[in-house]
Write an enzyme that holds these catalytic residues in place. Sequence first.
Site, PDB file in Angstrom:
ATOM      1  CE1 TYR A 171       4.228  -6.613   3.303  1.00 15.35           C
ATOM      2  CE2 TYR A 171       3.742  -8.817   3.248  1.00 15.35           C
ATOM      3  CZ  TYR A 171       3.743  -7.846   2.711  1.00 15.35           C
ATOM      4  OH  TYR A 171       3.198  -7.608   1.409  1.00 15.35           O
ATOM      5  CG  ASP A 211      -1.824  -1.075   1.192  1.00 16.11           C
ATOM      6  OD1 ASP A 211      -2.338  -1.595   0.003  1.00 16.11           O
ATOM      7  OD2 ASP A 211      -2.584  -1.233   2.258  1.00 16.11           O
TER       8      ASP A 211
END
Length: 345
Positions: free
Chosen positions: A130, A66
């Site tokens: 992540y 994002d």
Amino acid sequence: MGSGPVAGCVRARYLVYFQYVGTDFNGVAAVRGAQRAVGVQNYLEEAAERLNSVVPVKFTISSRTDAGVHALGNAAHLDVQRRSGLPPFSPEVLAEALNAHLKHPAIRVVQAFRVPSDFHARHAATSRTYVYRLATGCPRCLDLASMQEAAQHLLGTHDFSAFQSAGSPATSSVRTLRRASMHPDLAGPFVLAQESRKLRFWSLEFESQSFLYRQVRRMTAVLVAVGLGALTPTQVKAILESRDPLGRHQRRVAPAQGLFLKSVLYRELVPVSPSLSSQQMGIQLMPSGKARTQKAGRSRLDLQTSGWRPAGHGQVAWRRSCLPMASMPQMTPRHPAEVRAAMTQ
């Protein structure tokens, strides 16, 4: 990739690993049309135009991030078709040529591989990791033991609908979370000493083959809420089992600027992956010749300082100023003549 091979031209497919600071981008995916927003992919494909491929080069991104999210090791595949009689570029020359023409200092290609023509960067990935970095204003603001207990409920194969944001293109919300770890960490060399003394730094790391839209940021927010005492580990289990993304506790979403795509892995490929040991946390991206300069004279990419505090818990700040970055290799072309040829032939 949209276009087939041109007669007499050899099409070569490559997998490239690249890094970026996501602050300036509307995510990694290309933004098409006349919009002012721009994605990392726009810059990669603009640089690839200088490869003089017979067919325009398009990047197929492994992991979409994002706006504001960073990457230490994202990946993409691309096809390059050179004119008849010209051999394919070596992976080293391809990476060096792309870096030579990237126009944004916050993006860097770090490695390339030649792969089979049917290789797919998104579908072939076997692991994605992540890491989320955050800072607290006191040493014991987060109850690490409770966070670890809560994370145990998330491990394994589950329907993660409760941790999925609206707009996900996924046809199934079942995912397997292989690893969820959290631990205190060092500030890193680019955090001011007076600031470092006031803050405690933490890292949360998650591994799966794939994640749902904003799943990592939602899991992070819920686990931090547990660490603050706003939720219990048992409530996290109930949230997961509810499969309700609109529940009262599921509205928490950690800000984008603390999140990094650490790595994307494939079978039989061993990339030069950035280490995120505590000693390296905080090191900034350093593209050669394009970084901004500090007053002290050190070249680095500067991250603006901003913060966000979860409502009702003023002692926790989600900060850009304490984020980690992997140091970038200084990629001096080994074959300067070949790199120049990539621009002219």
